[in-house]
Every structure is written in C-alpha cells, then in structure tokens.
Design a protein around this motif. Structure first.
Motif, short mmCIF file in Angstrom:
data_model
loop_
_atom_site.label_atom_id
_atom_site.label_comp_id
_atom_site.label_asym_id
_atom_site.label_seq_id
_atom_site.Cartn_x
_atom_site.Cartn_y
_atom_site.Cartn_z
N ALA A 100 0.80 -1.22 0.00
CA ALA A 100 0.00 0.00 0.00
C ALA A 100 0.83 1.27 0.00
O ALA A 100 0.27 2.36 0.05
N GLY A 101 2.15 1.15 -0.06
CA GLY A 101 2.98 2.35 -0.06
C GLY A 101 4.45 2.01 -0.07
O GLY A 101 4.84 0.84 -0.03
N VAL A 102 5.25 3.06 -0.10
CA VAL A 102 6.70 2.89 -0.16
C VAL A 102 7.36 3.89 0.77
O VAL A 102 6.87 5.01 0.97
N VAL A 103 8.48 3.47 1.37
CA VAL A 103 9.33 4.32 2.19
C VAL A 103 10.73 4.23 1.61
O VAL A 103 11.21 3.12 1.33
N ILE A 104 11.37 5.37 1.44
CA ILE A 104 12.72 5.41 0.88
C ILE A 104 13.63 6.14 1.86
O ILE A 104 13.34 7.27 2.27
N PHE A 105 14.72 5.48 2.25
CA PHE A 105 15.74 6.08 3.10
C PHE A 105 16.99 6.31 2.27
O PHE A 105 17.43 5.41 1.55
N VAL A 106 17.55 7.50 2.36
CA VAL A 106 18.74 7.87 1.58
C VAL A 106 19.81 8.40 2.54
O VAL A 106 19.51 9.22 3.41
N GLY A 107 21.04 7.92 2.35
CA GLY A 107 22.15 8.40 3.18
C GLY A 107 22.26 7.65 4.49
O GLY A 107 22.48 8.26 5.54
N LEU A 108 22.15 6.34 4.45
CA LEU A 108 22.22 5.55 5.67
C LEU A 108 23.58 5.66 6.36
O LEU A 108 23.69 5.38 7.55
N ASP A 109 24.59 6.07 5.63
CA ASP A 109 25.93 6.22 6.21
C ASP A 109 26.20 7.64 6.69
O ASP A 109 27.28 7.94 7.18
N ALA A 110 25.22 8.52 6.60
CA ALA A 110 25.41 9.93 6.95
C ALA A 110 24.92 10.20 8.37
O ALA A 110 24.20 9.40 8.97
N GLU A 111 25.29 11.34 8.89
CA GLU A 111 24.82 11.76 10.22
C GLU A 111 23.29 11.95 10.21
O GLU A 111 22.62 11.65 11.19
N THR A 120 19.96 10.92 7.92
CA THR A 120 19.40 10.11 6.85
C THR A 120 18.08 10.74 6.42
O THR A 120 17.21 10.98 7.24
N GLU A 121 17.96 10.99 5.13
CA GLU A 121 16.72 11.58 4.61
C GLU A 121 15.75 10.46 4.24
O GLU A 121 16.16 9.40 3.77
N TYR A 142 11.41 1.66 12.21
CA TYR A 142 12.32 0.90 11.36
C TYR A 142 13.65 1.65 11.21
O TYR A 142 14.72 1.05 11.31
N ALA A 143 13.57 2.95 10.99
CA ALA A 143 14.79 3.74 10.81
C ALA A 143 15.70 3.64 12.02
O ALA A 143 16.91 3.39 11.88
N PHE A 144 15.15 3.81 13.20
CA PHE A 144 15.98 3.82 14.40
C PHE A 144 16.29 2.43 14.92
O PHE A 144 17.43 2.15 15.31
N ASP A 145 15.31 1.53 14.92
CA ASP A 145 15.50 0.22 15.53
C ASP A 145 16.18 -0.80 14.62
O ASP A 145 16.90 -1.66 15.10
N VAL A 186 19.62 4.44 12.28
CA VAL A 186 19.75 5.84 11.87
C VAL A 186 19.97 6.70 13.11
O VAL A 186 19.35 6.49 14.15
N ARG A 187 20.87 7.69 13.01
CA ARG A 187 21.16 8.60 14.13
C ARG A 187 20.17 9.75 14.18
O ARG A 187 19.67 10.13 15.22
N THR A 188 19.91 10.36 13.01
CA THR A 188 18.94 11.45 12.89
C THR A 188 18.20 11.23 11.58
O THR A 188 18.80 10.96 10.55
N LEU A 189 16.88 11.39 11.64
CA LEU A 189 16.03 11.23 10.46
C LEU A 189 15.61 12.60 9.99
O LEU A 189 15.14 13.42 10.78
#
Length: 167
Positions: free
Chosen positions: A62-73, A75-76, A104-107, A111-114
């Motif tokens: 029913a949808g999509v989530v995209i995380f970019v920059g997982l190695d950065a301080e 993550t967008e 999902y991002a944090f756990d 990710v340090r900051t979203l």
C-alpha cells in the motif's frame, strides 16, 4: 508492516508515484516513464546507503518508504501511499506508515537522525511530522517545475521519539 522492496514491487512503486496527488506533493511533478523509473530502480537497488521498503496494510502492498544516506549523520526519508488503492483508508495508513517507518529507521537501520524535506504547502504531512516529534530545522526555497517553492526541513532523533512516546 514494512518489508524490503523487490523487483516485483518496482512497477507498483512507479504507479503509486505517478498518481496526481503524489506528483503534486513531490519535488518532481512530471509523470515518471518506464525507462526513467528503471534507471532509478537499478541505481537505488545497488546503493548500500539507500533502502526502499514496501508498506503493507492488511497484507496488501500500500505504499513505499525510501531512506537515503544511511551512512550519513542525517538520513533523509520520503514516503508515499497507493492513493487509489487505499481510498478512504488513506489517513489512517499515513499515520501507521509514519510510525512504522520511524521505528524501522531507528531500531532496524540504526539511523542517528532522520530528516525530511516537505513542501511548505503540504500541511497534513507537516502536522503529522510535528505530532510524532519532528523539529523544524529550517525553511528554504527549491525550484519545482521552474517555480520557487518553500520547503520545510524537519529532523527527528531517537531521544525525541522516546520523549513523544513518554518513555
């Protein structure tokens, strides 16, 4: 539920992204063609600093989530739903997707900051971000279809999530 996107999901992602409501809230508003989408999919699938996840509601994609920059301080992330498929259930799905993606991002991803860039005119998403604990960091202008549009950059940390959840 969130799960990694697969090759079988690629066309659904393109179809969802091409819905007029999704395009209208995006930084690129043209309809995405098959070749353009294929190039994006091939690049993002091979990039270890990005993740594409499918949001399932009642077992249905029913949808999509995209995380970019997982190695950065910072993550967008961005997201969109199957506007047509969800119909009236869309509001509840937005809230559910927001919370699941943050967890999902944090756990899972650590990710340090979203961070999230949202058009200032997209007030429902900005209200939802505020509700879950995002902090507005800055506003800036970005060209969309040749016109300057105001963008709001928000950030969220695990400490803010715990504070909002009362942990």
């Amino acid at each position: 539920m969130l799960r990694p996107a697969t090759e079988e999901d690629a066309e659904s992602i393109r179809r969802w992204r091409n819905h007029p409501k999704v395009r209208g809230a995006s930084f690129t508003t043209h309809e995405i063609g098959v070749d353009e989408h294929r190039a994006w999919w091939d690049a993002i699938s091979a990039d270890l600093t990005r993740r594409v996840l499918i949001y399932e509601r009642a077992g249905v994609p029913a949808g999509v989530v995209i995380f970019v920059g997982l190695d950065a301080e910072v993550t967008e992330w961005n997201k969109y739903l199957d506007v047509e498929g969800l119909g009236e259930d869309r509001s509840a799905a937005w809230v559910e997707l927001e919370y699941e993606a943050i967890d999902y991002a944090f756990d899972v991803l650590g990710v340090r900051t979203l961070g999230a860039a949202t058009l200032a005119s997209n007030t429902p998403v900005l209200r939802l971000h505020q509700q879950v604990g995002f902090t507005e960091v800055r506003r800036y202008l970005r060209e969309v279809d040749g016109e300057p549009r105001e963008v709001v950059w928000n950030e969220l940390t695990p400490a803010e999530v715990r504070r909002v959840k009362g942990m």
